[in-house]
Enzyme design. Structure first.
Site, mmCIF file in Angstrom:
data_model
loop_
_atom_site.group_PDB
_atom_site.id
_atom_site.type_symbol
_atom_site.label_atom_id
_atom_site.label_comp_id
_atom_site.label_asym_id
_atom_site.label_seq_id
_atom_site.Cartn_x
_atom_site.Cartn_y
_atom_site.Cartn_z
ATOM 1 N N SER A 147 -103.031 -55.907 -42.960
ATOM 2 C CA SER A 147 -102.826 -55.283 -41.647
ATOM 3 C C SER A 147 -102.789 -56.336 -40.547
ATOM 4 O O SER A 147 -101.802 -57.016 -40.417
ATOM 5 C CB SER A 147 -103.817 -54.171 -41.321
ATOM 6 O OG SER A 147 -103.278 -53.394 -40.271
ATOM 7 N N HIS A 194 -107.846 -61.377 -27.806
ATOM 8 C CA HIS A 194 -107.461 -61.450 -26.391
ATOM 9 C C HIS A 194 -108.596 -62.145 -25.644
ATOM 10 O O HIS A 194 -109.766 -61.868 -25.925
ATOM 11 C CB HIS A 194 -107.276 -60.056 -25.785
ATOM 12 C CG HIS A 194 -106.362 -59.167 -26.553
ATOM 13 N ND1 HIS A 194 -104.995 -59.241 -26.432
ATOM 14 C CD2 HIS A 194 -106.621 -58.199 -27.456
ATOM 15 C CE1 HIS A 194 -104.451 -58.333 -27.225
ATOM 16 N NE2 HIS A 194 -105.412 -57.690 -27.863
ATOM 17 N N CYS A 237 -106.065 -52.367 -44.390
ATOM 18 C CA CYS A 237 -105.791 -51.205 -45.220
ATOM 19 C C CYS A 237 -106.443 -51.476 -46.564
ATOM 20 O O CYS A 237 -106.391 -52.592 -47.063
ATOM 21 C CB CYS A 237 -104.290 -51.016 -45.405
ATOM 22 S SG CYS A 237 -103.414 -50.774 -43.855
#
Length: 128
Positions: A68, A73, A88
């Site tokens: 995935s 940030h 996943c």
């Protein structure tokens, strides 16, 4: 579909300033940490935002995984960062690898305060 989505909000980071502002360095470290956790990077992207009157611009670094993704940030003006790791668990349970990856990325930023969460997504497969 079954997966684990881990998030972390990092406050008062005491890391070197470059970990909050150097998109290429953060991305390279993230790729290395992904591999060290035993996950498979398949693509990557980093962006540095422009400086503002509040200080140097932050960054976004994303590593697309076969399992995935990892996304980071930063907000250097407040010495903070957020990250999320989603895996996943189709075919194998990658939860421990995701937790190891989140912990290693958190350690990079040396936060003084941390809010971490785990969300189990989708439905676990039903036994036959």
């Amino acid at each position: 579909m079954h997966g684990l989505h881990l998030t972390a909000d990092l406050f008062d980071c005491t890391c070197e300033q470059r970990w909050l502002t150097d998109a290429d360095a953060v991305l390279a470290r993230c790729v290395a940490l992904v591999q060290a956790a035993g996950l498979q990077p398949v693509a990557q992207l980093a962006h540095r935002f422009p400086d503002s009157p509040h200080g140097p611009g932050g960054i976004t670094a994303t590593v697309l995984l076969a399992e995935s993704h990892l996304c980071v940030h930063t907000w250097p003006e407040t010495c903070s960062a957020t990250l999320d790791v989603y895996v996943c668990n189709f075919g194998a349970d990658h939860s421990a690898k995701a937790q190891a990856l989140r912990d290693s990325v958190v350690a990079l930023f040396l936060p003084q305060r941390l809010h971490a969460h785990a969300l189990h997504r989708g439905q676990a497969p039903s036994p036959d």
